[in-house]
Design a protein around this motif. Sequence first.
Motif, PDB file in Angstrom:
ATOM      1  N   GLY A  52       0.799  -1.220   0.000  1.00  0.00           N
ATOM      2  CA  GLY A  52       0.000   0.000   0.000  1.00  0.00           C
ATOM      3  C   GLY A  52       0.827   1.263   0.000  1.00  0.00           C
ATOM      4  N   ALA A  53       2.158   1.122  -0.055  1.00  0.00           N
ATOM      5  CA  ALA A  53       3.058   2.282  -0.086  1.00  0.00           C
ATOM      6  C   ALA A  53       3.962   2.165  -1.309  1.00  0.00           C
ATOM      7  N   PRO A  54       3.413   2.335  -2.515  1.00  0.00           N
ATOM      8  CA  PRO A  54       4.183   2.040  -3.727  1.00  0.00           C
ATOM      9  C   PRO A  54       5.416   2.902  -3.930  1.00  0.00           C
ATOM     10  N   THR A  55       5.425   4.152  -3.449  1.00  0.00           N
ATOM     11  CA  THR A  55       6.608   4.986  -3.643  1.00  0.00           C
ATOM     12  C   THR A  55       7.564   4.931  -2.460  1.00  0.00           C
ATOM     13  N   MET A  56       7.131   4.355  -1.343  1.00  0.00           N
ATOM     14  CA  MET A  56       7.952   4.334  -0.137  1.00  0.00           C
ATOM     15  C   MET A  56       8.397   2.944   0.271  1.00  0.00           C
ATOM     16  N   ALA A  57       7.792   1.901  -0.292  1.00  0.00           N
ATOM     17  CA  ALA A  57       8.113   0.534   0.126  1.00  0.00           C
ATOM     18  C   ALA A  57       9.588   0.223  -0.040  1.00  0.00           C
ATOM     19  N   GLY A  58      10.162   0.646  -1.162  1.00  0.00           N
ATOM     20  CA  GLY A  58      11.583   0.399  -1.375  1.00  0.00           C
ATOM     21  C   GLY A  58      12.448   1.070  -0.325  1.00  0.00           C
ATOM     22  N   SER A  59      12.022   2.241   0.137  1.00  0.00           N
ATOM     23  CA  SER A  59      12.801   2.931   1.170  1.00  0.00           C
ATOM     24  C   SER A  59      12.703   2.210   2.501  1.00  0.00           C
ATOM     25  N   TYR A  60      11.562   1.580   2.778  1.00  0.00           N
ATOM     26  CA  TYR A  60      11.432   0.816   4.021  1.00  0.00           C
ATOM     27  C   TYR A  60      12.389  -0.375   4.010  1.00  0.00           C
ATOM     28  N   ALA A  61      12.453  -1.071   2.866  1.00  0.00           N
ATOM     29  CA  ALA A  61      13.369  -2.205   2.753  1.00  0.00           C
ATOM     30  C   ALA A  61      14.816  -1.733   2.852  1.00  0.00           C
ATOM     31  N   THR A  62      15.125  -0.639   2.157  1.00  0.00           N
ATOM     32  CA  THR A  62      16.488  -0.106   2.169  1.00  0.00           C
ATOM     33  C   THR A  62      16.909   0.315   3.575  1.00  0.00           C
ATOM     34  N   ALA A  63      16.025   1.021   4.268  1.00  0.00           N
ATOM     35  CA  ALA A  63      16.356   1.488   5.610  1.00  0.00           C
ATOM     36  C   ALA A  63      16.543   0.319   6.569  1.00  0.00           C
ATOM     37  N   ALA A  64      15.657  -0.667   6.491  1.00  0.00           N
ATOM     38  CA  ALA A  64      15.753  -1.807   7.403  1.00  0.00           C
ATOM     39  C   ALA A  64      17.067  -2.559   7.214  1.00  0.00           C
ATOM     40  N   LEU A  65      17.406  -2.841   5.969  1.00  0.00           N
ATOM     41  CA  LEU A  65      18.632  -3.587   5.711  1.00  0.00           C
ATOM     42  C   LEU A  65      19.868  -2.808   6.125  1.00  0.00           C
ATOM     43  N   ASN A  66      19.821  -1.501   5.994  1.00  0.00           N
ATOM     44  CA  ASN A  66      20.996  -0.716   6.330  1.00  0.00           C
ATOM     45  C   ASN A  66      21.079  -0.352   7.803  1.00  0.00           C
ATOM     46  N   VAL A  67      19.991  -0.486   8.541  1.00  0.00           N
ATOM     47  CA  VAL A  67      20.121  -0.474   9.997  1.00  0.00           C
ATOM     48  C   VAL A  67      21.047  -1.626  10.392  1.00  0.00           C
ATOM     49  N   GLY A  68      20.814  -2.767   9.758  1.00  0.00           N
ATOM     50  CA  GLY A  68      21.682  -3.910  10.012  1.00  0.00           C
ATOM     51  C   GLY A  68      23.103  -3.665   9.560  1.00  0.00           C
ATOM     52  N   ALA A  69      23.255  -3.051   8.375  1.00  0.00           N
ATOM     53  CA  ALA A  69      24.597  -2.786   7.859  1.00  0.00           C
ATOM     54  C   ALA A  69      25.360  -1.797   8.730  1.00  0.00           C
ATOM     55  N   ALA A  70      24.641  -0.925   9.438  1.00  0.00           N
ATOM     56  CA  ALA A  70      25.296   0.018  10.347  1.00  0.00           C
ATOM     57  C   ALA A  70      25.632  -0.638  11.682  1.00  0.00           C
ATOM     58  N   VAL A  71      24.693  -1.403  12.202  1.00  0.00           N
ATOM     59  CA  VAL A  71      24.880  -2.011  13.522  1.00  0.00           C
ATOM     60  C   VAL A  71      25.903  -3.141  13.462  1.00  0.00           C
ATOM     61  N   GLY A  72      25.865  -3.941  12.401  1.00  0.00           N
ATOM     62  CA  GLY A  72      26.744  -5.099  12.313  1.00  0.00           C
ATOM     63  C   GLY A  72      28.221  -4.781  12.481  1.00  0.00           C
ATOM     64  N   PRO A  73      28.792  -3.863  11.681  1.00  0.00           N
ATOM     65  CA  PRO A  73      30.219  -3.549  11.848  1.00  0.00           C
ATOM     66  C   PRO A  73      30.539  -2.920  13.200  1.00  0.00           C
TER      67      PRO A  73
END
Length: 388
Positions: free
Chosen positions: A323-344
Motif C-alpha cells: 500500500g506504499a508504492p513509492t515508499m516501500a523500497g525505502s522501508y526495505a532499504t532502511a531496514a537492511l541498512n540499519v543492520g549494515a550500520a549495527v553489524g560492523p
Amino acid sequence: MPLPLYLLALAVFAMGTSEFMLAGLVPDIAADLDVTVGTAGTLTSAFAIGMIVGAPLVAASARNWPGRSSLLGFVVVFSAAHAVGATTTTFPVLFVTRIVAALANAGFLAVALTTAAALVSPDRKGRALAVLLSGTTVATIAGVPAGSVLGTLLGWRATFWAVAALCLPAALGVLLGMPARRATDGTGARPALRAELAQLTSGRLVLVMLLGALVNAATFAGFTFLAPVVTDTAGLDELWIPVALVLFGAGSFAGVTLAGRVSDRRPRRVIAIGGPLALAGWPALAVLADRPVALLTLAFVQGALSFALGSTLITRILYEAAGAPTMAGSYATAALNVGAAVGPLVAGATLGTAAGNLGPLWASALLVLVALSIALPLRGALSTGTPA
C-alpha cells in the motif's frame, strides 16, 4: 524479465561494488589515513547510516520526480562522491563522502526496488528482486574482488576512482532504458504520503523489517572484517583476500537466485531452513578459520545463506508494504541498512576482546540467533503469497 530490470541491476552492481569493497580495503585505508582498523571499519557504518536516513527522506522528496530523472541524478551524485573520496587525505572527509554516496545510493535503491516490483506481475516480485539484487551479488563476485586486487596493487584510491568510472555506463543504461512512469497503488492512483507512512504501523511489516535488519547486521559483521581473518588467522597472503570475497560473492549469487524462485510462495521455508544453517555456519567459520580450505568453503556457504535470507526478507517487506508504492523500497532499504550500520559496530567492538579477529564471526552468530529467536515463534506472521 523485462530489459529495464537488467539496466537497474547494472547500476546496482556499481553501487554494490562500493558498498562491499571496504571489506578488502579497510587495513590499507587505516594505514594510509593513520587510524585504527576498527575506526576504518566505521566507514561501512557511515555508508549504512546514510542509507538509513536517506532512504525514507530521499524517497519522500523524490515522490513527484520522474523516475528516470531521479535514478539518473542519484547515479551522478554517487559517482561524484567517489571522485572526492579518492582525492582526500583526511579520514573525516572520506567519512563524509561515504555518507553522501550512501544518500545517493539510498535514493536510487528505494526507487529501483519499487520500480522493479512494478515492472512485473504481483506474484513475481521475488524473481524481479532476484534480478535486481544480482547486481549486488555480481559486485561481490567480480567488482569487489577486482577492487581489492586493484587496491593491493595500486592503492585503495584507485578502487574509488574505478567505482566513479563504473557509474558512467550505469547512468547511460538508466537514461536510455528506464521508463519515466511513477509508482501507483495498483489502481492507477498514487496514495498520499501520509497513507504510505501509515503502513509502518503494521505489525507484520515491522516484524519483517526487524528480521531483515538483524540478518543484514550478521552479514556485515562478518563480511566487513573478513580480510584480517584471511591474512592473520589463516596466514594467507593478501592476494587471497579477493579469493575469499569471490567465494562469498558466488555464494551470495547462488543464494539470491535460489531464494528468488521460492520466496514469493514459501518464505517461511527459506527462513526455517536457512536460518539455523546460517546460525551454525558462523561459529563453524570462527572455529575453522585457521584452516584455509575450510575458511574458503564456509565463505561460500555463508554468502549463500546470508543472501538467501536477506533477499527473502526484502521481498516480504515489499509485499507487506504494497500500500506504499513509492515508499516501500525505502522501508526495505532502511531496514537492511540499519543492520549494515549495527553489524560492523558490534563486530568492531569484539576486536579488542580475547576473540580478536574472530570476534566479528561470533558476533554474526549472535545476531542470527537473535533473529531466529524472534522469527520462529512468530513464523505465522511471515505469510505466503501476496497479501490480501
